[in-house]
Design a protein around this motif. Sequence first.
Motif, mmCIF file in Angstrom:
data_model
loop_
_atom_site.group_PDB
_atom_site.id
_atom_site.type_symbol
_atom_site.label_atom_id
_atom_site.label_comp_id
_atom_site.label_asym_id
_atom_site.label_seq_id
_atom_site.Cartn_x
_atom_site.Cartn_y
_atom_site.Cartn_z
ATOM 1 N N GLN A 187 9.408 7.071 -0.894
ATOM 2 C CA GLN A 187 9.348 6.487 0.130
ATOM 3 C C GLN A 187 9.806 5.251 0.348
ATOM 4 O OE1 GLN A 187 8.884 8.399 2.828
ATOM 5 N NE2 GLN A 187 8.179 10.089 1.784
ATOM 6 N N ASP A 188 10.597 4.740 1.154
ATOM 7 C CA ASP A 188 11.005 3.396 1.293
ATOM 8 C C ASP A 188 11.771 2.440 0.265
ATOM 9 O OD1 ASP A 188 9.100 3.123 3.445
ATOM 10 O OD2 ASP A 188 7.372 2.880 2.204
ATOM 11 N N ILE A 189 12.073 1.497 0.111
ATOM 12 C CA ILE A 189 12.735 0.836 -1.066
ATOM 13 C C ILE A 189 11.734 0.796 -2.583
ATOM 14 C CG2 ILE A 189 13.901 -1.172 -1.805
ATOM 15 C CD1 ILE A 189 14.146 -1.846 1.277
ATOM 16 N N CYS A 190 12.541 1.380 -3.570
ATOM 17 C CA CYS A 190 11.893 1.594 -4.383
ATOM 18 C C CYS A 190 11.099 0.382 -5.136
ATOM 19 C CB CYS A 190 12.947 2.224 -5.663
ATOM 20 S SG CYS A 190 14.176 1.334 -6.109
ATOM 21 N N PHE A 191 11.854 -0.939 -5.042
ATOM 22 C CA PHE A 191 11.436 -2.213 -5.701
ATOM 23 C C PHE A 191 10.652 -2.721 -4.867
ATOM 24 C CE2 PHE A 191 15.467 -2.782 -4.134
ATOM 25 C CZ PHE A 191 15.454 -4.017 -3.200
ATOM 26 N N VAL A 192 10.257 -2.387 -3.608
ATOM 27 C CA VAL A 192 9.371 -3.322 -2.983
ATOM 28 C C VAL A 192 7.867 -2.727 -3.050
ATOM 29 C CG1 VAL A 192 9.098 -3.868 -0.426
ATOM 30 C CG2 VAL A 192 11.577 -3.538 -1.335
ATOM 31 N N PRO A 193 7.147 -3.261 -3.450
ATOM 32 C CA PRO A 193 5.538 -3.102 -3.489
ATOM 33 C C PRO A 193 4.948 -2.994 -2.211
ATOM 34 C CG PRO A 193 6.304 -4.493 -5.078
ATOM 35 C CD PRO A 193 7.268 -4.594 -4.231
ATOM 36 N N ASN A 194 4.389 -1.758 -1.739
ATOM 37 C CA ASN A 194 3.650 -1.617 -0.547
ATOM 38 C C ASN A 194 4.464 -1.715 0.674
ATOM 39 O OD1 ASN A 194 1.296 -1.277 -1.951
ATOM 40 N ND2 ASN A 194 1.305 -3.755 -2.185
ATOM 41 N N GLY A 195 5.842 -1.845 0.434
ATOM 42 C CA GLY A 195 6.572 -1.909 1.674
ATOM 43 C C GLY A 195 6.979 -3.393 2.123
ATOM 44 N N ASP A 196 6.376 -4.155 1.618
ATOM 45 C CA ASP A 196 6.277 -5.713 2.134
ATOM 46 C C ASP A 196 7.603 -6.367 1.485
ATOM 47 O OD1 ASP A 196 5.792 -8.137 2.835
ATOM 48 O OD2 ASP A 196 3.825 -8.341 1.886
#
Length: 360
Positions: A187-196
């Motif tokens: 889900q979301d962007i792989c290198f962005v922790p917790n979507g932040d």
Amino acid sequence: MSGGVDSSVTAALCKEAGYDVVGITLQLYDHGQATARKGACCAGQDIHDARRVADRIGIPHYVLDYESRFRDAVVDDFADAYLRGETPVPCIRCNQTVKFRDLLATAKDLGAAALATGHYVRRAVGPGGPELRNAADDSRDQSYFLFATTREQLDFLRFPLGGLPKPAVRAHAERLGLPVAAKPDSQDICFVPNGDYRRVIERLRPDARVPGEIVDLSGRVLGRHDGVIGFTIGQRKGLGLGGEGGGETEPRYVVRLDPARARVVVGPRDALACHALTVKELNWLGADTIPPEGLEVMAKIRNTAPATPARLFAGEDGWATVRFDQPEFGVSPGQACVFYDGDRVLGGGWIVEAESAAAA
């Protein structure tokens, strides 16, 4: 092999079909909690899962350290795009550079006949050579993210899952006894922790947050913000304006970002209407060249948006203009505009500028 069910099934189906298969996993990043985050890919547990799958189906497995390449081509580009007031699509950049440029070259160096991936898209051979087409399952189609794939790359690529719905892929994983059969999708962007994503940008670019003004289309100051990177075109929530602005009740949207003056420009939804846009780095996969009078296409301005009728005009040096039959809303520089003829991907480019009511 990212460690997920799609690439795992791809490898297993190739092996089952009798091909000599080598599994490659890319180590793309490693920053603490991101490597263990549920829904991430290409780091930590996912590499371990890819190795387990390779062992299960009996193929050699290699991990390539592409962290520096990934940072240079994808992560740094992602951060810099936000500083320019754009909304980037790092998954496209990753496919365009790290995977279908660097990894594909490695595959050729290894003497491979093809590079197979778990993308939901189809490759067909037409009169003019290989063509890129939508996945059979529209709900899983990833063609938008692969618009930058070149003809030469298409000649070498294979997409075994393009004709399958997701439930059938999981059924194959269970039938083949793959240990990732029930693993959730990334889900979301792989290198962005917790979507932040803002925190990632601030770590990469410590001076990213520059406070400034929130203004309406006339330049009237409505409030303040603590950084343009916290906003995207079309955003309605989180503007922090409350009841300011003379008691106006009409919803406001972000219609333009002005990083040079640290300004966020807001306005009514109508101000988001886009009649035309300009793209750069046009990648053309159509059978014919674009005629001077333009070409009728179906254009998609973001992955989640439906394709809508438009006319495409080619410019010089990879630039092109798109004119929509009906206005599109929330067009953002940094996103991609992808062109279709039915289920065939004709190509696409990166949005540079939108012609809208807010541009006046």
